[in-house]
Design a protein around this motif. Sequence first.
Motif, mmCIF file in Angstrom:
data_model
loop_
_atom_site.group_PDB
_atom_site.id
_atom_site.type_symbol
_atom_site.label_atom_id
_atom_site.label_comp_id
_atom_site.label_asym_id
_atom_site.label_seq_id
_atom_site.Cartn_x
_atom_site.Cartn_y
_atom_site.Cartn_z
ATOM 1 N N ALA A 61 0.831 -1.211 0.000
ATOM 2 C CA ALA A 61 0.000 0.000 0.000
ATOM 3 C C ALA A 61 0.860 1.254 0.000
ATOM 4 C CB ALA A 61 -0.926 -0.009 1.213
ATOM 5 N N LEU A 62 1.924 1.254 0.812
ATOM 6 C CA LEU A 62 2.836 2.406 0.834
ATOM 7 C C LEU A 62 3.467 2.617 -0.540
ATOM 8 C CD1 LEU A 62 4.763 2.036 4.230
ATOM 9 C CD2 LEU A 62 3.230 3.905 3.579
ATOM 10 N N ARG A 63 3.881 1.527 -1.169
ATOM 11 C CA ARG A 63 4.530 1.649 -2.473
ATOM 12 C C ARG A 63 3.554 2.153 -3.523
ATOM 13 N NH1 ARG A 63 7.527 -3.053 -5.988
ATOM 14 N NH2 ARG A 63 5.776 -2.822 -7.410
ATOM 15 N N ARG A 64 2.304 1.687 -3.459
ATOM 16 C CA ARG A 64 1.316 2.129 -4.443
ATOM 17 C C ARG A 64 1.085 3.637 -4.341
ATOM 18 N NH1 ARG A 64 -2.640 0.801 -7.887
ATOM 19 N NH2 ARG A 64 -4.547 2.041 -7.867
ATOM 20 N N VAL A 65 0.935 4.137 -3.121
ATOM 21 C CA VAL A 65 0.733 5.572 -2.920
ATOM 22 C C VAL A 65 1.952 6.354 -3.417
ATOM 23 C CG1 VAL A 65 0.482 7.385 -1.187
ATOM 24 C CG2 VAL A 65 -0.869 5.287 -1.001
#
Length: 352
Positions: A43-47
């Motif tokens: 999720a962090l990487r997607r954002v």
Amino acid sequence: MDCMLRSDTLQITTEILSLIARIDEFKGAWRALGSLAPDRLSALRRVATIESIGSSTRIEGSKLTDREVEKLLSNLAIQSFDTRDEQEVAGYAELMELVFGSWRHIPFNENHIKQLHQILLRHSEKDARHRGQYKTSSNSVAAFDENGVRIGIVFETASPFDTPRLMAELVTWVNEERGKAQLHPLLIVAIFVVVFLEIHPFQDGNGRLSRVLTTLLLIQAGYAYVPYSSLESVIELNKEAYYLALRQTQGSIRTDAPNWQPWLVFFLRSLAEQVRRLEKKVEREKIVLAALPDLSLQIVEFAREHGRITMGDAIRLTGVSRNTLKQHLRNLVDRGHLNQQGSGRGVWYELK
């Protein structure tokens, strides 16, 4: 190299040492911080990826917002993009995914730099003739305002005749310095970027490619946290300082006394800000995760991963009754974790 890096021209100031130490400290700490659950890291990487794509293309004049970038990314499989901005976003997204997934297998040489450029401009109809090839016409670095309007020339670049020789010298220098391991990796990356942009080897896409190559070199140097925080968004917020630092250093690169300081300081400050932002995100993650019930945590994670969550999504995700989910969603809104959008059957929730 002609007027390239010489040890007697690179002054390592106290600030530069302090910034490097700060960044390297986080690099070491990330081994522990990076032990977050895989779905949290995803999720962090997607954002961060959405922020990076949006910021890097806007620096070059695109007008797409992060929300529009996110929507476009969800439809990349269509492989058909109507506008120049959409074409640039699609190419940048595909190139970043390649770098994140295959950085171990990408040798740093001219052939692969050209291949990465070709992928970057894969969807750009205007650039079909020159993608993956060094420039054949003179170009220059232009600056754009927040509306995508060109506001002036930042720097005159290398001639098409000199470009192949200068690129060969630059890539050789990077690989030799990485092999000797005497110059700090962050300084090697910083100097590569500013000289690459001074050469401006391709007809178009140099700025975007330089930021992808920055990510590639940083990951290859062991800065594994880079995909989880957007360096590009830091640069976008400091765009005037970015252009100024480039101009101040690039104007001296081919002289007997290159002035590396303006760019080195800007670059390292940007990396330190990238670290600060990621530290803050991770700390917030820990606090949020520790305080939320498992059901609420599932809802928050879904919203972060997909950009939003509806009641239907929540039911399919958890298998819990509508009334129970209503209570959890209400609590998440009241506690400031989610924003409610719309009303009635069309209501949906997004992260604050």
